[in-house]
Scaffold this active site. Structure first.
Site, mmCIF file in Angstrom:
data_model
loop_
_atom_site.group_PDB
_atom_site.id
_atom_site.type_symbol
_atom_site.label_atom_id
_atom_site.label_comp_id
_atom_site.label_asym_id
_atom_site.label_seq_id
_atom_site.Cartn_x
_atom_site.Cartn_y
_atom_site.Cartn_z
ATOM 1 N N GLU A 39 0.844 -1.198 0.000
ATOM 2 C CA GLU A 39 0.000 0.000 0.000
ATOM 3 C C GLU A 39 0.880 1.249 0.000
ATOM 4 O OE1 GLU A 39 -2.159 2.680 3.269
ATOM 5 O OE2 GLU A 39 -2.293 0.521 3.606
ATOM 6 N N ASP A 43 0.739 3.974 -2.933
ATOM 7 C CA ASP A 43 0.463 5.381 -2.640
ATOM 8 C C ASP A 43 1.456 6.278 -3.360
ATOM 9 O OD1 ASP A 43 -0.628 7.673 -1.152
ATOM 10 O OD2 ASP A 43 1.255 7.598 -0.056
ATOM 11 N N GLU A 112 -4.859 1.514 -3.275
ATOM 12 C CA GLU A 112 -3.425 1.821 -3.337
ATOM 13 C C GLU A 112 -2.600 0.540 -3.360
ATOM 14 O OE1 GLU A 112 -3.403 6.178 -1.128
ATOM 15 O OE2 GLU A 112 -2.939 4.383 0.050
#
Length: 218
Positions: A39, A43, A112
């Site tokens: 994640e 991101d 993400e």
């Protein structure tokens, strides 16, 4: 548009796809890796893709581009994408969670993670168009997209009445052990509303948005 995003994701390595949906609470229960690291990667990849597009096409100063990017990649937009892709049932949660407790923050984090998986599988160039299309970045920019800054909007609203606006923001851990923020909004010491988010800025923006809606309904 969104079908291109999910189609590309489905072509990724099976083990990575499973990782994308492994929430930290489930990972803790099972003693396996969670999607938090991927994640983190997703991101950064998402920010790079959107930043690159805005730099080439927005023709705006740095401050405005930063606000535009924040609006495009905010929890609200990412969670809406997750809902449109119907991925809620694929997210693996620990025993401390129930399916109806899947927050917008968890949905956004999962998107993400999916982007991180796609990046590892195909590289930045190959996934950029699918990501931009899924979030309607090109269409929003072409239509004269303007970033929404709820904090500034609320500040102007409160100041016009001669009142004082205060945010009291605190960090807390979710049931799954994930760090989150809650921003309580006060006007002249009167509690108005609150907002939550994975960052302090996001929580305050969401709190400002909720406060504006509440003030308008009075």
């Amino acid at each position: 548009m969104k079908n291109n995003f999910i189609s590309l994701f489905e072509k990724c390595d099976e083990s990575l796809k499973e990782l994308a949906f492994t929430h930290s609470s489930y990972a803790h229960d099972k003693g396996i890796p969670s999607n938090e690291r991927i994640e983190f990667l997703g991101d950064s990849v998402l920010s790079t893709i959107v930043s690159d597009y805005l730099y080439k096409h927005a023709k705006a100063p740095e401050g405005k581009m930063s606000k535009m990017r924040a609006s495009l990649v905010c929890t609200e937009n990412l969670s809406e994408l997750a809902k449109s892709l119907n991925i809620e049932n694929r997210i693996k949660l620990g025993k401390s969670f129930k399916s109806h407790e899947i927050s917008n923050s968890i949905l956004a984090d999962t998107i993400e993670s999916m982007i991180g998986v796609m990046y590892l599988s195909f590289g930045l160039h190959s996934i950029s168009t699918a990501v931009l299309d899924a979030l309607d970045v090109k269409a929003k920019l072409k239509a004269g997209f303007k970033p929404t800054d709820y904090k500034s909007e609320l500040q102007e609203l409160v100041q016009s009445s001669g009142n004082k606006l205060t945010y009291k923001t605190e960090k807390y851990l979710t049931k799954g052990g994930q760090e989150n923020f809650r921003a309580n909004v006060f006007i002249d010491d009167e509690f108005i509303a609150y907002g939550q988010g994975s960052t302090k800025r996001e929580a305050e923006q969401n709190g400002a948005h909720s406060s504006i809606e509440k003030l308008k309904s009075r």
